[in-house]
Design an enzyme around this catalytic site. Sequence first.
Site, PDB file in Angstrom:
ATOM      1  N   GLU A 266       0.846  -1.296   0.111  1.00  0.00           N
ATOM      2  CA  GLU A 266      -0.069   0.223  -0.016  1.00  0.00           C
ATOM      3  C   GLU A 266       0.772   0.981   0.237  1.00  0.00           C
ATOM      4  O   GLU A 266       0.510   2.269  -0.517  1.00  0.00           O
ATOM      5  CB  GLU A 266      -1.017   0.044   1.164  1.00  0.00           C
ATOM      6  CG  GLU A 266      -1.908  -1.119   1.106  1.00  0.00           C
ATOM      7  CD  GLU A 266      -2.740  -1.335  -0.171  1.00  0.00           C
ATOM      8  OE1 GLU A 266      -2.849  -0.227  -0.820  1.00  0.00           O
ATOM      9  OE2 GLU A 266      -3.206  -2.579  -0.390  1.00  0.00           O
ATOM     10  N   HIS A 269       1.829   2.371  -3.586  1.00  0.00           N
ATOM     11  CA  HIS A 269       0.668   3.053  -4.067  1.00  0.00           C
ATOM     12  C   HIS A 269       0.417   4.583  -3.493  1.00  0.00           C
ATOM     13  O   HIS A 269       0.272   5.457  -4.303  1.00  0.00           O
ATOM     14  CB  HIS A 269      -0.929   2.376  -3.773  1.00  0.00           C
ATOM     15  CG  HIS A 269      -1.175   1.160  -4.538  1.00  0.00           C
ATOM     16  ND1 HIS A 269      -1.383   1.129  -5.578  1.00  0.00           N
ATOM     17  CD2 HIS A 269      -1.542  -0.103  -3.994  1.00  0.00           C
ATOM     18  CE1 HIS A 269      -1.754  -0.242  -6.418  1.00  0.00           C
ATOM     19  NE2 HIS A 269      -1.702  -0.811  -5.151  1.00  0.00           N
ATOM     20  N   GLU A 295      -0.438  -0.389  -9.780  1.00  0.00           N
ATOM     21  CA  GLU A 295      -0.273  -1.507  -9.311  1.00  0.00           C
ATOM     22  C   GLU A 295       1.557  -1.795  -9.540  1.00  0.00           C
ATOM     23  O   GLU A 295       1.935  -2.769  -8.652  1.00  0.00           O
ATOM     24  CB  GLU A 295      -0.896  -2.720  -9.793  1.00  0.00           C
ATOM     25  CG  GLU A 295      -1.000  -4.084  -9.104  1.00  0.00           C
ATOM     26  CD  GLU A 295      -1.614  -3.892  -7.712  1.00  0.00           C
ATOM     27  OE1 GLU A 295      -2.120  -2.869  -7.285  1.00  0.00           O
ATOM     28  OE2 GLU A 295      -1.307  -4.929  -6.933  1.00  0.00           O
TER      29      GLU A 295
END
Length: 501
Positions: A266, A269, A295
């Site tokens: 995460e 991201h 991604e």
Amino acid sequence: MEDKLQALKTRLAEIQDLRKAAALLNWDQQTYMPPGGAAARAEQLATLAKTAHTWFVADEIGVLLEDLKGQAAGWDFDSDEASLVRVVARDYQKARKIPPELVAEFARVTTLAFEAWAKARKESDFAQFQPHLQKIVELNIRFAEAWGYQERMYDPLLDEFEPDMKTAQVAAIFDDLKPALLPLVKAISERADRVDASVLCRPADVDKQWAFGVEVIKQIGFDFNRGRQDRSLHPFTTSFSISDVRLTTRLDPNYLPSALYGSLHECGHGLYEQGIDPRLERTALDDGASLGVHESQSRLWENLVGRGRPFLKYAFPRLRAAFPQQLDGVDEEAFYRAINRVEPSLIRVEADEVTYNLHIMLRFELENEMLEGKIKLADLPEAWNARMRGYLGIAPPNDAAGVLQDVHWSNGMFGYFPTYSLGNLLSVQFFDKARQDIPDVLDQIAAGRFEDLLGWLRQNIHRHGRKYTPAQLVRRVTGQELTAAHYVAYIRAKFSEIYGL
Ligand code: ZN
């Protein structure tokens, strides 16, 4: 003309405010909202979505874009202004083709379908979900017809998540991947006993897991002055502005890597969102280039960095200091092998680097067959199981562990799954280029220094936001087209070594 550009920017900024407000409500729903808030929250989110859509497809925006297009042709392609007009004109054209009643029907159908899916999965009974899936397939066909397509019905659906990517390109990439992966999976399955991962399941205090994950992502460069991390059932990342990025993670007392690798993923991201050029704030360009490119950033930090030996040189001694009992008698090499264990498994989200893409191919093939009427929905569970046997040599014991495992179809999303594989491929292609440009990057990672790598990603990828399509970006960054070659070479080398093939 300057006035018209300003007028367009002002309208887009207001629309973006609505979308970010919706993102905040959505984040809250998945983190802190009490269950009783669900019904009112659904109405609030529907109102914001409808209003944002209505404002965006207004005639006025079309007139402004039309007036600006001629001018923009003379502007520098890479400039913020030319990119804004180019990207927004494309969004506008697609959005205008969708009648508002179809948007409303989609919201209604998917709200019910999600509830039905959750219950069907709990009871492991596909038949309960089937009539809802039928409606969702029909709606996706209506969307595809409204957008229009030349080759495959899947094309305009895929385009929503991966601009300009075609079904035939994805199929060609999978055709390259499949013959490389299948024999590798088989060979590794025959040597499964060479890697022992049981150490990862020793119980570990979740607060310490949380603290360790935070320490690592701080070191990597996630800016906690412009973001935070919270807990959620399913980890995700969202942002309310470039300076307010929210990560979520999941803690499992019986699986040590869950929090660390979830946070690394995460964080990848989140770094992308924090790295977008602030000049793009409140425009339609303040987002990632596509889901696949997004991604690629999460996978790069989770797998290329996080599951590599150089990173463990930095992280493992710290991990052992934080978890002395759990890692008693475990050395760096044993830990490296454990976190890279390959095992054909039923559930996509738990899949390793070798088998993951096979889960995606199965879904990509079935989605196309559903849309093109080549499969009866009643036969879907068996078609799923048959492909699982063919690709991974295992079959789900029930629908919950098979055809009902993912939430995506109940949310109405067809064309989403391939972006996971594209992200895996891109992560390696980008990382290979970064290694070329920063020759000692692996030594830096081993020393816990990540700023050159992050700087490279910021400079080449993050700052551009949505200015370029994925294909344009990949060409710009690597000088090549997207290809499976880098991924295949990486997987073969890494896992042949681990499994002594
Ligand atoms: Zn992700």
